[in-house]
Design a protein around this motif. Sequence first.
Motif, PDB file in Angstrom:
ATOM      1  N   VAL A  53      -9.470   5.728  -4.768  1.00 26.90           N
ATOM      2  CA  VAL A  53      -8.560   6.776  -4.313  1.00 26.90           C
ATOM      3  C   VAL A  53      -9.159   8.143  -4.652  1.00 26.90           C
ATOM      4  O   VAL A  53      -9.381   8.467  -5.819  1.00 26.90           O
ATOM      5  N   GLU A  54      -9.421   8.929  -3.633  1.00 25.34           N
ATOM      6  CA  GLU A  54     -10.038  10.239  -3.817  1.00 25.34           C
ATOM      7  C   GLU A  54      -8.982  11.324  -4.043  1.00 25.34           C
ATOM      8  O   GLU A  54      -7.808  11.135  -3.703  1.00 25.34           O
ATOM      9  N   MET A 105       0.828  -1.207   0.000  1.00 26.26           N
ATOM     10  CA  MET A 105       0.000   0.000   0.000  1.00 26.26           C
ATOM     11  C   MET A 105       0.865   1.260   0.000  1.00 26.26           C
ATOM     12  O   MET A 105       0.355   2.360  -0.207  1.00 26.26           O
ATOM     13  N   VAL A 153       0.133   2.646  -5.961  1.00 25.12           N
ATOM     14  CA  VAL A 153      -0.804   3.335  -5.067  1.00 25.12           C
ATOM     15  C   VAL A 153      -0.485   4.828  -5.042  1.00 25.12           C
ATOM     16  O   VAL A 153      -1.383   5.671  -5.115  1.00 25.12           O
ATOM     17  N   ALA A 186     -11.883  10.773  -8.476  1.00 23.15           N
ATOM     18  CA  ALA A 186     -11.521   9.541  -7.785  1.00 23.15           C
ATOM     19  C   ALA A 186     -11.090   8.506  -8.831  1.00 23.15           C
ATOM     20  O   ALA A 186     -11.675   8.430  -9.913  1.00 23.15           O
ATOM     21  N   GLN A 225      -2.822   8.103  -6.274  1.00 23.10           N
ATOM     22  CA  GLN A 225      -3.061   9.309  -5.472  1.00 23.10           C
ATOM     23  C   GLN A 225      -2.696  10.569  -6.259  1.00 23.10           C
ATOM     24  O   GLN A 225      -3.421  11.570  -6.227  1.00 23.10           O
ATOM     25  N   SER A 256      -7.285  10.198   0.196  1.00 16.91           N
ATOM     26  CA  SER A 256      -7.957   9.176   0.991  1.00 16.91           C
ATOM     27  C   SER A 256      -8.183   7.907   0.158  1.00 16.91           C
ATOM     28  O   SER A 256      -8.544   7.994  -1.012  1.00 16.91           O
ATOM     29  N   ILE A 257      -7.951   6.753   0.777  1.00 18.07           N
ATOM     30  CA  ILE A 257      -8.080   5.480   0.067  1.00 18.07           C
ATOM     31  C   ILE A 257      -9.064   4.568   0.792  1.00 18.07           C
ATOM     32  O   ILE A 257      -8.937   4.332   1.990  1.00 18.07           O
ATOM     33  N   SER A 258     -10.027   4.048   0.042  1.00 17.85           N
ATOM     34  CA  SER A 258     -10.921   2.996   0.532  1.00 17.85           C
ATOM     35  C   SER A 258     -10.569   1.715  -0.217  1.00 17.85           C
ATOM     36  O   SER A 258     -10.222   1.764  -1.409  1.00 17.85           O
ATOM     37  N   THR A 259     -10.671   0.563   0.447  1.00 15.21           N
ATOM     38  CA  THR A 259     -10.270  -0.684  -0.193  1.00 15.21           C
ATOM     39  C   THR A 259     -11.338  -1.762  -0.064  1.00 15.21           C
ATOM     40  O   THR A 259     -12.107  -1.795   0.897  1.00 15.21           O
ATOM     41  N   LEU A 270      -8.948  -0.491  -5.083  1.00 16.05           N
ATOM     42  CA  LEU A 270      -8.697   0.767  -4.382  1.00 16.05           C
ATOM     43  C   LEU A 270      -9.576   1.863  -4.972  1.00 16.05           C
ATOM     44  O   LEU A 270      -9.713   1.972  -6.200  1.00 16.05           O
TER      45      LEU A 270
END
Length: 259
Positions: free
Chosen positions: A99-100, A61, A66, A79, A70, A104-107, A97
Amino acid sequence: MQDQLKVAIIQSDLAWENPKQNRKLFSEKIKSIAKAVDIIVLPEMFATAFTMNAKAVAETMEGKTVSWMQKKALKTGAAIIGSLIILENNKYYNRLLFVEPSGSISTYDKRHTFTLAGEHKVFTAGSKKIILEYKGWKICPLVCYDLRFPVWARNVENYDVLIYVANWPKPRVVAWDTLLKARAIENMSYVVGVNRVGLDGLQIEYSGNSAVYDVLGNAISNIKPHKEQVEIITLERSHINYYRNKLKFLDDKDAFTLI
């Protein structure tokens, strides 16, 4: 809260087990998006293609891809969503992923590993479905083989958009087309499906057939099979509200919980 959500889908060939080349490829394709969009959707394992050689190409990560996501999210103001091979706690994951632009990352870890290709022998399956809230829209992100399992995608959260990222081979593309449409109809949700094209390192062919469907199962995208293409589709909240209020099909869903 936005009344519209502009989604760019990128249907592309992928370089086999070559994250650097794929980052360059998608940098160029993202740069070609001339209009402002809210979300950019990339295929499954967009950095490597669908390989089981996780030990050779997995990233963390904190890795380059990654970080690249970003940077692209920040630069475009959109995003970025796609899946990668991630190594974490000595386990490999096919990890989606989201990625905003803020970084910020949501998975989401792919729940249904593809046993036909031996994915279950290499990758650890996820166990948690996630619902993202972005710009007032509720989004459910899933990965490829998850498409075959409607109970996992069942819309008990009143999400607005279901997104599938995939490497779905040409020989079974009829299932891809049919099930994407079915998921839209049964969940009264927009469905976005982004698949790759071309031949992978195992000489498996992919035709793409990326598509977006509205809540009635109507195709609202125009991406052609076998072509590398970028398309922007505008999703309308009024469309969801109108048909859900008029037809109320979700009110009649069965009451059960998936364990």
